[in-house]
Design an enzyme around this catalytic site. Structure first.
Site, PDB file in Angstrom:
ATOM      1  N   ASP A  13       0.868  -1.174   0.000  1.00  0.00           N
ATOM      2  CA  ASP A  13       0.000   0.000   0.000  1.00  0.00           C
ATOM      3  C   ASP A  13       0.910   1.231   0.000  1.00  0.00           C
ATOM      4  O   ASP A  13       2.128   1.105   0.053  1.00  0.00           O
ATOM      5  CB  ASP A  13      -0.944  -0.033   1.199  1.00  0.00           C
ATOM      6  CG  ASP A  13      -0.204   0.049   2.526  1.00  0.00           C
ATOM      7  OD1 ASP A  13       1.038   0.148   2.524  1.00  0.00           O
ATOM      8  OD2 ASP A  13      -0.872   0.017   3.567  1.00  0.00           O
ATOM      9  N   CYS A  35      -6.833 -27.221   4.711  1.00  0.00           N
ATOM     10  CA  CYS A  35      -5.669 -26.553   5.312  1.00  0.00           C
ATOM     11  C   CYS A  35      -4.823 -27.562   6.099  1.00  0.00           C
ATOM     12  O   CYS A  35      -5.289 -28.642   6.442  1.00  0.00           O
ATOM     13  CB  CYS A  35      -6.114 -25.395   6.218  1.00  0.00           C
ATOM     14  SG  CYS A  35      -6.532 -25.857   7.907  1.00  0.00           S
ATOM     15  N   HIS A  51      -5.523 -22.011   9.338  1.00  0.00           N
ATOM     16  CA  HIS A  51      -6.901 -22.340   8.952  1.00  0.00           C
ATOM     17  C   HIS A  51      -7.633 -21.107   8.420  1.00  0.00           C
ATOM     18  O   HIS A  51      -8.232 -21.148   7.348  1.00  0.00           O
ATOM     19  CB  HIS A  51      -7.677 -22.944  10.124  1.00  0.00           C
ATOM     20  CG  HIS A  51      -9.146 -23.066   9.827  1.00  0.00           C
ATOM     21  ND1 HIS A  51      -9.672 -24.094   9.064  1.00  0.00           N
ATOM     22  CD2 HIS A  51     -10.199 -22.248  10.130  1.00  0.00           C
ATOM     23  CE1 HIS A  51     -10.977 -23.913   8.928  1.00  0.00           C
ATOM     24  NE2 HIS A  51     -11.320 -22.804   9.557  1.00  0.00           N
ATOM     25  N   CYS A 111     -12.157 -28.993   5.074  1.00  0.00           N
ATOM     26  CA  CYS A 111     -11.173 -27.932   4.819  1.00  0.00           C
ATOM     27  C   CYS A 111      -9.830 -28.590   4.480  1.00  0.00           C
ATOM     28  O   CYS A 111      -9.447 -29.576   5.107  1.00  0.00           O
ATOM     29  CB  CYS A 111     -11.027 -27.048   6.055  1.00  0.00           C
ATOM     30  SG  CYS A 111      -9.694 -25.839   5.925  1.00  0.00           S
ATOM     31  N   CYS A 169      -6.462 -28.654   9.517  1.00  0.00           N
ATOM     32  CA  CYS A 169      -7.594 -29.596   9.426  1.00  0.00           C
ATOM     33  C   CYS A 169      -7.168 -30.939   8.842  1.00  0.00           C
ATOM     34  O   CYS A 169      -7.618 -31.983   9.304  1.00  0.00           O
ATOM     35  CB  CYS A 169      -8.730 -28.990   8.612  1.00  0.00           C
ATOM     36  SG  CYS A 169      -9.496 -27.567   9.436  1.00  0.00           S
ATOM     37  N   ASP A 193      -8.031  -7.647   0.429  1.00  0.00           N
ATOM     38  CA  ASP A 193      -7.066  -7.920   1.492  1.00  0.00           C
ATOM     39  C   ASP A 193      -7.697  -7.523   2.804  1.00  0.00           C
ATOM     40  O   ASP A 193      -8.538  -6.623   2.846  1.00  0.00           O
ATOM     41  CB  ASP A 193      -5.783  -7.102   1.302  1.00  0.00           C
ATOM     42  CG  ASP A 193      -5.950  -5.670   1.790  1.00  0.00           C
ATOM     43  OD1 ASP A 193      -6.553  -4.872   1.043  1.00  0.00           O
ATOM     44  OD2 ASP A 193      -5.532  -5.357   2.910  1.00  0.00           O
TER      45      ASP A 193
HETATM   46 ZN   LIG Z   1      -8.816 -25.770   8.071  1.00  0.00          ZN
END
Ligand SMILES: [Zn+2]
Length: 400
Positions: free
Chosen positions: A92, A351, A381, A349, A354, A295
Site C-alpha cells: 500500500d 488446510c 486455517h 477444509c 484440518c 485484502d
Molecule cells: Zn482448516
C-alpha cells in the site's frame, strides 16, 4: 517482464474471473491477499503461506519505512529476498496508516488526557498539506513526511510487484466540502505518483516492473465517487482500487459505492477493494459487484482472538451464498462446548491444521493455555479459508 496485463476470462452475474502476470508470477482472480504488515503474515512463515496456496501477499509501506527502514531493505535486495518469498507482493502507499493510525493514537491520547509532544507545542499525529503528509512515528515519536513521489520512491525500494498511489483516506463522516477538498488533493497526488513512476521506467530500484494502481476515494458521496472513478481511470493506471473508511467495514455502503462506479471501471483492468475480507460473505458480495482483489487483516486477527471461520460456499437460485452453522460464519474455539470435540475445525477444509487432524478439543486447550502453536494452527486455517473461498468463487464463475 516489461509490463503488466490483466486478462478477463469470464464475467457472469456472480462476478468476474481473470488473471494477471507480475514479475514474480501469475495471480488468478478473484483473489484474497493475506496481509503481512511487517513483511510477515503474523505467526506464519513463508513456507506456511506457500502451503496454504496464497498467490499474492501484501505488506505495509508505512510500517516497513519506519522499521526496518528502506536502507535495510535495499541492503538485502528488496522485500522478496528479505523475507524469503518468491511470489507476487503488493504494497500500500502508507496513506491509510498515516491517517487512520494517527487518528487512533490521537483519540487514545485524548482519552488518556495526553497530548502528543515533539519537543515543542503539542502537534496532531498527522498534518496534511497540498504537498503531502507530515506524521509522527508510532514507534519513537519522530516526525516524518510523505509526499506522493516519496511514497512511490519508498515502494520502489521495498520492491513489491504492485504498488499503490498515495491518497488521502477521508473519514466516513467527512462533509461534502472537506471530502471535495481532499479528493482534489488525492487526484493531484495520483497524477504526481503516475508521473514519478513513468520517470523511473515503472521499475523498482532492483530493475523489476512494478504495476501501479490508482485509488478511488470520495467517502459516501455519490457524485464525488463517480467523479473520482472518472479521474482515476483516465490516468491509465495498471489497476484500479476503491478505498476509504467505509470499504469492507460497512458492507451495504461498500456495495452501493461499488455499484455507483462499476460502469466507469475499465473491463480490462483488475479492481481491488482495499481492506475488504473480514467475513466470508463480504467476498461474495464484492465479487458480485465486479471486484477482483481483496485484502484484510481479519483472518489472522480473528484467529488470534479465538474466532475460526466455518461454513461452505453454496449456490442458491443461480447465485452464490455462504452457509454456516455458526453465528457470523465462525466458531469461538475457546468455548466450553469444544473442550471434548474431536472433530477438526471445519470438516472438508484442506488446510494443514484440518488435514493433520488437529481437533477442536486440542485447539481449545492450546487457546486457553495461550500456547504459541495455537496462533500458527489457527492462522493457517483462517487464512487458507479465505484464500480457498476466493478460489472456489473463481471456479464457480468459470464453470458458469
Ligand atoms: Zn482448516
Amino acid at each position: 517482464m516489461n509490463s503488466f496485463s490483466f486478462e478477463l476470462q469470464k464475467e457472469t452475474v456472480n462476478g468476474r474471473a481473470g488473471k494477471f502476470q507480475t514479475a514474480h508470477g501469475e495471480v488468478q482472480t478473484p483473489i484474497f491477499m493475506p496481509v503481512g504488515t511487517q513483511a510477515t503474515v503474523k505467526s506464519l512463515d513463508t513456507q506456511d503461506i506457500e502451503q496454504l496456496k496464497a498467490e499474492i501477499i501484501l505488506a505495509n509501506t508505512y510500517h516497513l519505512y519506519l522499521r526496518p527502514g528502506t536502507d535495510v531493505l535495499e541492503s538485502q535486495g528488496g522485500v522478496h529476498q528479505f523475507m524469503g518469498w518468491s511470489k507476487p507482493m503488493l504494497t500500500d502507499s502508507g496513506g491509510f496508516q498515516v491517517f487512520s493510525l494517527g487518528k487512533q493514537i490521537e483519540q487514545k491520547n485524548l482519552a488518556e488526557g495526553k497530548t502528543v509532544q515533539h519537543g515543542g507545542p503539542a502537534q496532531p499525529f498527522s498534518r496534511i498539506t497540498d504537498e503531502g503528509v507530515e506524521f509522527t512515528s508510532h514507534l519513537d515519536g519522530s516526525r516524518h513526511f510523505f509526499s506522493p513521489s516519496q511514497s512511490i520512491e519508498i515502494q520502489r525500494k521495498i520492491g513489491a510487484d504492485i504498488i499503490m498511489a498515495f491518497d488521502e483516506c477521508t473519514p466516513d463522516l467527512a462533509d461534502a466540502a472537506y471530502t471535495r477538498q481532499a479528493l482534489d488533493r488525492t487526484h493531484r497526488w495520483a497524477a504526481e505518483c503516475y508521473a514519478y513512476w513513468e520517470e523511473h521506467q515503472r521499475r523498482s530500484v532492483y530493475g523489476q516492473y512494478q504495476a501501479l494502481f490508482g485509488i478511488i476515494q470520495g467517502a459516501q458521496h455519490q457524485e464525488l465517487r463517480v467523479e473520482s472513478a472518472k479521474a482515476i481511470t483516465a490516468l491509465g493506471f495498471d489497476g484500479v482500487a476503491v478505498g476509504g473508511e467505509t470499504i469492507g467495514y460497512n458492507m451495504p455502503m461498500t456495495v452501493e459505492i461499488m455499484q455507483w462506479i462499476q460502469q466507469m471501471l475499465p473491463a480490462d483492468k483488475p479492481r481491488y477493494a482495499m481492506g475488504l475480507g473480514r467475513d466470508p460473505q463480504n467476498l461474495l458480495d464484492a465479487v458480485q459487484a465486479g471486484f477482483d482483489m481483496f485484502d484484510c487483516v481479519a483472518p489472522t486477527r480473528l484467529a488470534r482472538n479465538g474466532a475460526l471461520y466455518s461454513g461452505e460456499l453454496d449456490s442458491h437460485q443461480g447465485g452464490l451464498v455462504f452457509r454456516s452453522d455458526s453465528a457470523k460464519g465462525r466458531l469461538q474455539i475457546g468455548n466450553q462446548q469444544y473442550m471434548k470435540d474431536a472433530t477438526v475445525i471445519q470438516p472438508g477444509c484442506d488446510c494443514f491444521t484440518c488435514t493433520h487432524g488437529y481437533s477442536r478439543a486440542y485447539l481449545n486447550h492450546l487457546f486457553r493455555a495461550d500456547e504459541l502453536t495455537y496462533y500458527r494452527l489457527a492462522s493457517i486455517h483462517n487464512v487458507r479459508f479465505m484464500v480457498r473461498l476466493s478460489q472456489q468463487i473463481r471456479q464457480a464463475i468459470l464453470s458458469g
